[in-house]
Design a protein around this motif. Structure first.
Motif, PDB file in Angstrom:
ATOM      1  N   ASP A  21      65.902  47.898  -5.349  1.00 36.49           N
ATOM      2  CA  ASP A  21      66.012  49.011  -6.310  1.00 36.49           C
ATOM      3  C   ASP A  21      64.736  49.162  -7.148  1.00 36.49           C
ATOM      4  O   ASP A  21      64.759  49.692  -8.243  1.00 36.49           O
ATOM      5  CB  ASP A  21      67.217  48.785  -7.231  1.00 36.49           C
ATOM      6  CG  ASP A  21      67.155  47.432  -7.945  1.00 36.49           C
ATOM      7  OD1 ASP A  21      66.204  46.648  -7.673  1.00 36.49           O
ATOM      8  OD2 ASP A  21      68.038  47.147  -8.782  1.00 36.49           O
ATOM      9  N   PHE A  22      63.622  48.684  -6.609  1.00 38.16           N
ATOM     10  CA  PHE A  22      62.358  48.719  -7.361  1.00 38.16           C
ATOM     11  C   PHE A  22      61.986  50.145  -7.779  1.00 38.16           C
ATOM     12  O   PHE A  22      62.063  51.081  -6.986  1.00 38.16           O
ATOM     13  CB  PHE A  22      61.217  48.127  -6.518  1.00 38.16           C
ATOM     14  CG  PHE A  22      59.875  48.170  -7.200  1.00 38.16           C
ATOM     15  CD1 PHE A  22      59.563  47.266  -8.205  1.00 38.16           C
ATOM     16  CD2 PHE A  22      58.927  49.136  -6.854  1.00 38.16           C
ATOM     17  CE1 PHE A  22      58.332  47.318  -8.855  1.00 38.16           C
ATOM     18  CE2 PHE A  22      57.701  49.193  -7.503  1.00 38.16           C
ATOM     19  CZ  PHE A  22      57.395  48.284  -8.506  1.00 38.16           C
ATOM     20  N   ASP A  23      61.605  50.290  -9.016  1.00 36.75           N
ATOM     21  CA  ASP A  23      61.149  51.581  -9.537  1.00 36.75           C
ATOM     22  C   ASP A  23      59.794  51.368 -10.205  1.00 36.75           C
ATOM     23  O   ASP A  23      59.662  50.575 -11.131  1.00 36.75           O
ATOM     24  CB  ASP A  23      62.170  52.112 -10.554  1.00 36.75           C
ATOM     25  CG  ASP A  23      61.757  53.463 -11.138  1.00 36.75           C
ATOM     26  OD1 ASP A  23      60.596  53.592 -11.586  1.00 36.75           O
ATOM     27  OD2 ASP A  23      62.589  54.384 -11.171  1.00 36.75           O
ATOM     28  N   LEU A  24      58.803  52.108  -9.722  1.00 38.98           N
ATOM     29  CA  LEU A  24      57.424  51.948 -10.191  1.00 38.98           C
ATOM     30  C   LEU A  24      57.299  52.110 -11.704  1.00 38.98           C
ATOM     31  O   LEU A  24      56.432  51.517 -12.344  1.00 38.98           O
ATOM     32  CB  LEU A  24      56.555  53.005  -9.477  1.00 38.98           C
ATOM     33  CG  LEU A  24      55.067  53.026  -9.778  1.00 38.98           C
ATOM     34  CD1 LEU A  24      54.391  51.751  -9.282  1.00 38.98           C
ATOM     35  CD2 LEU A  24      54.411  54.243  -9.136  1.00 38.98           C
ATOM     36  N   GLU A  50      59.988  45.521 -13.533  1.00 36.96           N
ATOM     37  CA  GLU A  50      58.952  44.482 -13.579  1.00 36.96           C
ATOM     38  C   GLU A  50      58.476  44.203 -12.161  1.00 36.96           C
ATOM     39  O   GLU A  50      59.280  44.180 -11.228  1.00 36.96           O
ATOM     40  CB  GLU A  50      59.558  43.180 -14.140  1.00 36.96           C
ATOM     41  CG  GLU A  50      59.761  43.171 -15.641  1.00 36.96           C
ATOM     42  CD  GLU A  50      58.510  42.693 -16.379  1.00 36.96           C
ATOM     43  OE1 GLU A  50      58.083  41.558 -16.158  1.00 36.96           O
ATOM     44  OE2 GLU A  50      57.981  43.504 -17.173  1.00 36.96           O
ATOM     45  N   ILE A  51      57.176  43.968 -12.002  1.00 37.63           N
ATOM     46  CA  ILE A  51      56.641  43.676 -10.669  1.00 37.63           C
ATOM     47  C   ILE A  51      56.758  42.177 -10.392  1.00 37.63           C
ATOM     48  O   ILE A  51      56.312  41.361 -11.195  1.00 37.63           O
ATOM     49  CB  ILE A  51      55.163  44.121 -10.575  1.00 37.63           C
ATOM     50  CG1 ILE A  51      55.065  45.637 -10.727  1.00 37.63           C
ATOM     51  CG2 ILE A  51      54.543  43.675  -9.248  1.00 37.63           C
ATOM     52  CD1 ILE A  51      53.661  46.146 -10.940  1.00 37.63           C
ATOM     53  N   GLU A 110      54.579  59.519  -6.077  1.00 36.61           N
ATOM     54  CA  GLU A 110      55.499  59.358  -7.220  1.00 36.61           C
ATOM     55  C   GLU A 110      54.832  59.673  -8.550  1.00 36.61           C
ATOM     56  O   GLU A 110      55.435  60.307  -9.422  1.00 36.61           O
ATOM     57  CB  GLU A 110      56.083  57.941  -7.236  1.00 36.61           C
ATOM     58  CG  GLU A 110      57.107  57.730  -6.137  1.00 36.61           C
ATOM     59  CD  GLU A 110      57.580  56.283  -5.989  1.00 36.61           C
ATOM     60  OE1 GLU A 110      58.560  56.082  -5.263  1.00 36.61           O
ATOM     61  OE2 GLU A 110      56.974  55.378  -6.600  1.00 36.61           O
ATOM     62  N   ILE A 111      53.556  59.253  -8.712  1.00 38.31           N
ATOM     63  CA  ILE A 111      52.909  59.539 -10.011  1.00 38.31           C
ATOM     64  C   ILE A 111      52.586  61.034 -10.132  1.00 38.31           C
ATOM     65  O   ILE A 111      52.613  61.587 -11.221  1.00 38.31           O
ATOM     66  CB  ILE A 111      51.648  58.670 -10.274  1.00 38.31           C
ATOM     67  CG1 ILE A 111      50.530  58.951  -9.275  1.00 38.31           C
ATOM     68  CG2 ILE A 111      51.998  57.192 -10.313  1.00 38.31           C
ATOM     69  CD1 ILE A 111      49.180  58.329  -9.651  1.00 38.31           C
ATOM     70  N   LYS A 133      51.053  51.831 -16.693  1.00 37.70           N
ATOM     71  CA  LYS A 133      50.012  50.839 -16.998  1.00 37.70           C
ATOM     72  C   LYS A 133      49.847  49.830 -15.861  1.00 37.70           C
ATOM     73  O   LYS A 133      48.754  49.351 -15.596  1.00 37.70           O
ATOM     74  CB  LYS A 133      50.405  50.061 -18.265  1.00 37.70           C
ATOM     75  CG  LYS A 133      50.106  50.790 -19.568  1.00 37.70           C
ATOM     76  CD  LYS A 133      48.687  50.458 -20.059  1.00 37.70           C
ATOM     77  CE  LYS A 133      48.337  51.187 -21.346  1.00 37.70           C
ATOM     78  NZ  LYS A 133      47.907  52.572 -21.113  1.00 37.70           N
ATOM     79  N   THR A 134      50.957  49.517 -15.180  1.00 39.12           N
ATOM     80  CA  THR A 134      50.953  48.442 -14.178  1.00 39.12           C
ATOM     81  C   THR A 134      50.027  48.715 -12.987  1.00 39.12           C
ATOM     82  O   THR A 134      49.639  47.789 -12.292  1.00 39.12           O
ATOM     83  CB  THR A 134      52.371  48.222 -13.613  1.00 39.12           C
ATOM     84  OG1 THR A 134      52.925  49.493 -13.260  1.00 39.12           O
ATOM     85  CG2 THR A 134      53.262  47.527 -14.622  1.00 39.12           C
ATOM     86  N   ILE A 135      49.689  49.992 -12.754  1.00 42.17           N
ATOM     87  CA  ILE A 135      48.836  50.275 -11.591  1.00 42.17           C
ATOM     88  C   ILE A 135      47.438  50.746 -11.995  1.00 42.17           C
ATOM     89  O   ILE A 135      46.621  51.088 -11.141  1.00 42.17           O
ATOM     90  CB  ILE A 135      49.482  51.308 -10.624  1.00 42.17           C
ATOM     91  CG1 ILE A 135      49.686  52.654 -11.308  1.00 42.17           C
ATOM     92  CG2 ILE A 135      50.784  50.768 -10.049  1.00 42.17           C
ATOM     93  CD1 ILE A 135      50.030  53.780 -10.341  1.00 42.17           C
ATOM     94  N   GLN A 136      47.148  50.758 -13.302  1.00 39.18           N
ATOM     95  CA  GLN A 136      45.832  51.227 -13.747  1.00 39.18           C
ATOM     96  C   GLN A 136      44.764  50.176 -13.467  1.00 39.18           C
ATOM     97  O   GLN A 136      44.920  49.018 -13.831  1.00 39.18           O
ATOM     98  CB  GLN A 136      45.851  51.582 -15.233  1.00 39.18           C
ATOM     99  CG  GLN A 136      46.663  52.840 -15.510  1.00 39.18           C
ATOM    100  CD  GLN A 136      46.652  53.243 -16.970  1.00 39.18           C
ATOM    101  OE1 GLN A 136      45.915  52.692 -17.776  1.00 39.18           O
ATOM    102  NE2 GLN A 136      47.477  54.209 -17.319  1.00 39.18           N
TER     103      GLN A 136
END
Length: 359
Positions: free
Chosen positions: A28-31, A35-36, A316-317, A325-328
């Motif tokens: 159910d991961f959601d970007l 939490e990664i 998605e973005i 922030k997690t992918i910046q």
């Protein structure tokens, strides 16, 4: 050699209308909210429940890659509501490698006698595309690309051309790869993967090797835009080596769409924490020094078709108009997320650009 699909005004468009995925993050991961989970040197996918889709007797005999593929394809279809699929196109680097290993093990153990062909039959690279077609009872164009780190981009490129130039309207595409024990041990030997416990630094890698992973990511593509479309694919380009300096090639690629480097709202890199592959991305980061930069393999891990997961993140973005922030990768915030450029490479070859725009 360059493959590039330029666009003219009278052509049809190519929209991403649905996405389905199985990867190393929870089902159910959601970007934007989840939490990664941190990576290790070997990252197995979280397998969803297959029993609603695949009969248990069949499921037991099916390769992991096939099950992941069927599940992800089904999710992408449900979301994109495709009715008449004109093609199923899959990219895979190693195919159902685990079944290949099982078959080879059986050859050795049984002294080359009394072998059942099942593992061999199911280990061919096109098994995933074929099983999805059987599952959907789809007799349309069915194709599998096996081109290393460009396997998924080849599938996307094929679909893109067919939707734009041929009488195709709905295409299901995906990228799928699995981890197999013997192959992993070979990768360890040639130092293609990180050692156990070795630090994974995606911003400033200090060691060679990647965090190997597996997964399946599928997309429902259509010439029709819907209220739920994620993004439009504007262009795809793939090649094995730069025949000019990088900036010249990128500038020429963007110029076909009357864009300059400054017009890109977000650039996404396939950074994989491998010191030997970082130099290329360093160059890219310099070319796009004023552009918001993102990365994704710290979420998906690295495998031949991880760039399919990258396309999912980018789509998605664009749809949400939020950059988590997690992918910046750098600290520049976008004003808007309309034009997104995906830049990937694998082992300093298999380069690709994918240009997306909001729709």
């Amino acid at each position: 050699m360059y493959f590039c699909a330029s666009t003219h005004t009278h052509m049809k468009n190519c929209y991403i209308n649905g996405i389905g995925a199985v990867n190393i993050q929870p089902t159910d991961f959601d970007l934007f909210t989840t939490e990664i989970n941190p990576l290790s040197n070997q990252n197995k996918a979280h397998q969803p429940s297959y029993k609603e889709l695949i009969a248990p007797a069949m499921s037991r005999r099916m390769a992991k890659g096939v099950k992941m593929g069927i599940y992800a394809a089904n999710e992408a279809l449900k979301e994109s509501k495709l009715q008449n699929i004109d093609a199923i196109i899959v990219g895979t680097g190693l195919g159902c490698i685990e079944d290949s290993e099982k078959f080879l093990d059986a050859i050795i153990e049984n002294d080359e006698q009394f072998l059942t062909p099942t593992s061999f039959i199911q280990s061919t690279h096109n098994t995933v595309a074929a099983q999805i077609a059987l599952h959907l009872q789809c007799k349309a164009y069915n194709f599998t690309y096996v081109n290393g780190g460009n396997s998924f981009e080849n599938a996307l490129f094929d679909a893109f051309l067919q939707l734009k130039h041929l009488e195709k309207n709905e295409i299901l595409i995906g990228g799928v790869d699995e981890i197999a024990p013997y192959t992993f041990s070979m990768f360890e030997m040639i130092e293609r993967v990180k050692k156990v416990g070795e630090e994974l630094d995606f911003k400033n890698p200090t060691t060679a090797g990647v965090a190997l992973a597996e997964g399946a990511t599928f997309f429902g593509l259509s010439t029709q835009k819907t209220n739920d479309s994620y993004a439009e694919v504007l262009d795809v380009m793939l090649f094995n080596a730069f025949n000019n300096d990088e900036e010249t090639i990128i500038t020429a690629f963007l110029a076909k769409h009357n864009l300059e480097i400054s017009a890109i709202d977000v650039v996404q890199f396939g950074i994989n924490a491998d010191l030997n592959q970082q130099e290329f991305y360093q160059k890219m980061a310099t070319i796009f020094k004023d552009t918001p930069q993102t990365y994704y393999q710290h979420i998906s891990g690295s495998y031949d078709t991880a760039s399919a997961f990258g396309l999912k993140v980018a789509a998605e973005i664009i749809k949400k108009q939020v950059l988590p922030k997690t992918i910046q990768y750098n600290n520049i915030e976008p004003n808007k997320i309309e034009k997104v450029l995906l830049i990937n490479q694998f082992n300093n070859t298999d380069f690709s650009f994918v240009l997306l725009q909001s729709c």
